[in-house]
Design an enzyme around this catalytic site. Structure first.
Site, PDB file in Angstrom:
ATOM      1  N   HIS A 115      37.517  95.669  61.700  1.00 38.43           N
ATOM      2  CA  HIS A 115      38.151  95.943  62.992  1.00 38.43           C
ATOM      3  C   HIS A 115      38.783  97.341  62.978  1.00 38.43           C
ATOM      4  O   HIS A 115      39.228  97.826  61.938  1.00 38.43           O
ATOM      5  CB  HIS A 115      39.218  94.891  63.317  1.00 38.43           C
ATOM      6  CG  HIS A 115      39.733  95.045  64.715  1.00 38.43           C
ATOM      7  ND1 HIS A 115      40.795  95.868  65.021  1.00 38.43           N
ATOM      8  CD2 HIS A 115      39.296  94.540  65.892  1.00 38.43           C
ATOM      9  CE1 HIS A 115      40.986  95.846  66.333  1.00 38.43           C
ATOM     10  NE2 HIS A 115      40.097  95.056  66.880  1.00 38.43           N
ATOM     11  N   GLU A 187      33.204  97.655  69.770  1.00 35.26           N
ATOM     12  CA  GLU A 187      34.539  97.881  70.323  1.00 35.26           C
ATOM     13  C   GLU A 187      34.853  99.374  70.269  1.00 35.26           C
ATOM     14  O   GLU A 187      35.305  99.877  69.228  1.00 35.26           O
ATOM     15  CB  GLU A 187      35.599  97.124  69.516  1.00 35.26           C
ATOM     16  CG  GLU A 187      35.396  95.625  69.477  1.00 35.26           C
ATOM     17  CD  GLU A 187      36.704  94.900  69.184  1.00 35.26           C
ATOM     18  OE1 GLU A 187      37.134  94.125  70.051  1.00 35.26           O
ATOM     19  OE2 GLU A 187      37.282  95.122  68.120  1.00 35.26           O
TER      20      GLU A 187
HETATM   21  O1  LIG Z   1      40.427  94.561  69.490  1.00 37.02           O
HETATM   22  C1  LIG Z   1      40.130  93.702  70.302  1.00 37.02           C
HETATM   23  C2  LIG Z   1      39.575  92.398  69.878  1.00 37.02           C
HETATM   24  O2  LIG Z   1      39.466  92.365  68.517  1.00 37.02           O
HETATM   25  C3  LIG Z   1      40.347  93.902  71.731  1.00 37.02           C
HETATM   26  O3  LIG Z   1      41.690  93.808  71.999  1.00 37.02           O
HETATM   27  P1  LIG Z   1      42.200  94.022  73.494  1.00 37.02           P
HETATM   28  O4  LIG Z   1      41.280  93.255  74.377  1.00 37.02           O
HETATM   29  O5  LIG Z   1      43.593  93.467  73.496  1.00 37.02           O
HETATM   30  O6  LIG Z   1      42.123  95.487  73.779  1.00 37.02           O
END
Ligand SMILES: O=C(CO)COP(=O)(O)O
Length: 284
Positions: A115, A187
């Site tokens: 992450h 992400e």
């Molecule tokens: O990092 C995330 C999920 O692991 C996304 O977080 P948010 O949706 O709070 O921005």
């Protein structure tokens, strides 16, 4: 409820859930609130036809001490739980770490690796993430491999960066043992913790590139790419089919928002009539 094309009798190709919806609670909730959340999610999952049919794969990654209870509660409702991180070794003198073997023993089915917060705050690099991906495979956990560019740029730049991150993790993992199904969570780092997600066009274009790349890799036929970064109600309906689902953070803290997202995912699969949808709840 009609079945999607890949589930119909006689359909060829891999049988894989048509949508993947994951939630990471990060370190937002303490023990009791996490339990309460899991109970509410379990109630929603148990009543949701697309979760019950297996067309939507639903998992929650709680704070680690809650994992055994979360796995039990969610498991009875057709959903699952996992860890937000694992160590790359399975046992030994590694003070403070938790291995994938223990996560699996506790009922975890998923292990998030790489992450953005682990990369940024804890200095994890591609080597570490590859080792952790291998540890997930070795222990029968599905890795949720997070990739994403640091700053907003072009679709091509994002695909290049994220493809390199996927390859770095999977190549190292495959050098250590057999690979298995992987959930890639795209992400973009600039969209995490932001007021809004990336635009649907941008998400769809980047994930189309990542999904096409994943399909070329050995052993990854059942793997899927999902989007995370300020995702919430209203997003999934706007995304192209290459986007298999969402990896949710803050905007799933309200279980009613998660229910809305499950309905939207089912509607997108043609499993739920739009008119049956309840009004979209506000963001948490
Ligand atoms: O990092 C995330 C999920 O692991 C996304 O977080 P948010 O949706 O709070 O921005």
């Amino acid at each position: 409820m009609s079945l999607p094309a890949n589930r119909r009798a006689g359909a060829t190709g891999p049988q894989r859930p048509s949508a993947v919806i994951g939630v990471s609670l990060k370190m937002y909730f303490g023990y009791e609130r996490t339990l309460e959340y899991c109970r509410e999610v379990a109630t929603i999952a148990f009543a949701h036809p697309a979760v019950q049919s297996g067309d939507i794969e639903l998992f929650v990654l709680p704070t680690l001490p809650v994992l055994p209870e979360a796995a039990r509660i969610l498991g009875t409702a057709g959903a699952a739980a996992g860890a937000q991180d694992i160590f790359w070794e399975d046992e030994g003198a590694f003070t403070g770490e938790v291995g994938g073997k223990t996560v699996a023993e506790l009922g975890g089915r998923y292990a998030e690796v790489g992450h953005a917060e682990r990369r940024r705050i804890f200095g994890e690099d591609d080597r570490v993430i590859g080792l952790k991906t291998a540890a997930a495979y070795r222990n029968g956990l599905t890795p949720v491999l997070c990739v994403g560019e640091l700053q907003q740029g072009s679709v091509e730049e994002a695909v290049t960066r994220c493809t390199a991150e996927i390859d770095a993790a999977l190549n190292r993992a495959q050098s250590l043992g057999p690979a298995a199904r992987t959930i890639v969570a795209y992400e973009p780092q600039w969209a995490i913790g932001a007021p809004e997600p990336a635009t649907p066009q941008y998400i769809s274009a980047v994930i189309a590139g990542l999904d096409a790349h994943l399909r070329t890799l050995p052993g990854q036929a059942d793997s899927r790419v999902i989007y995370g970064g300020s995702a919430g109600p209203g997003l999934i309906s706007q995304l192209d089919p290459a986007v298999a689902g969402l990896f949710l953070g803050r905007f799933a803290h309200d279980p009613r928002a998660l229910k809305t997202i499950l309905d939207e995912a089912a509607e997108r699969l043609g499993l739920l009539e739009p008119r049956l949808l309840e009004p979209v709840g506000g963001r948490a």
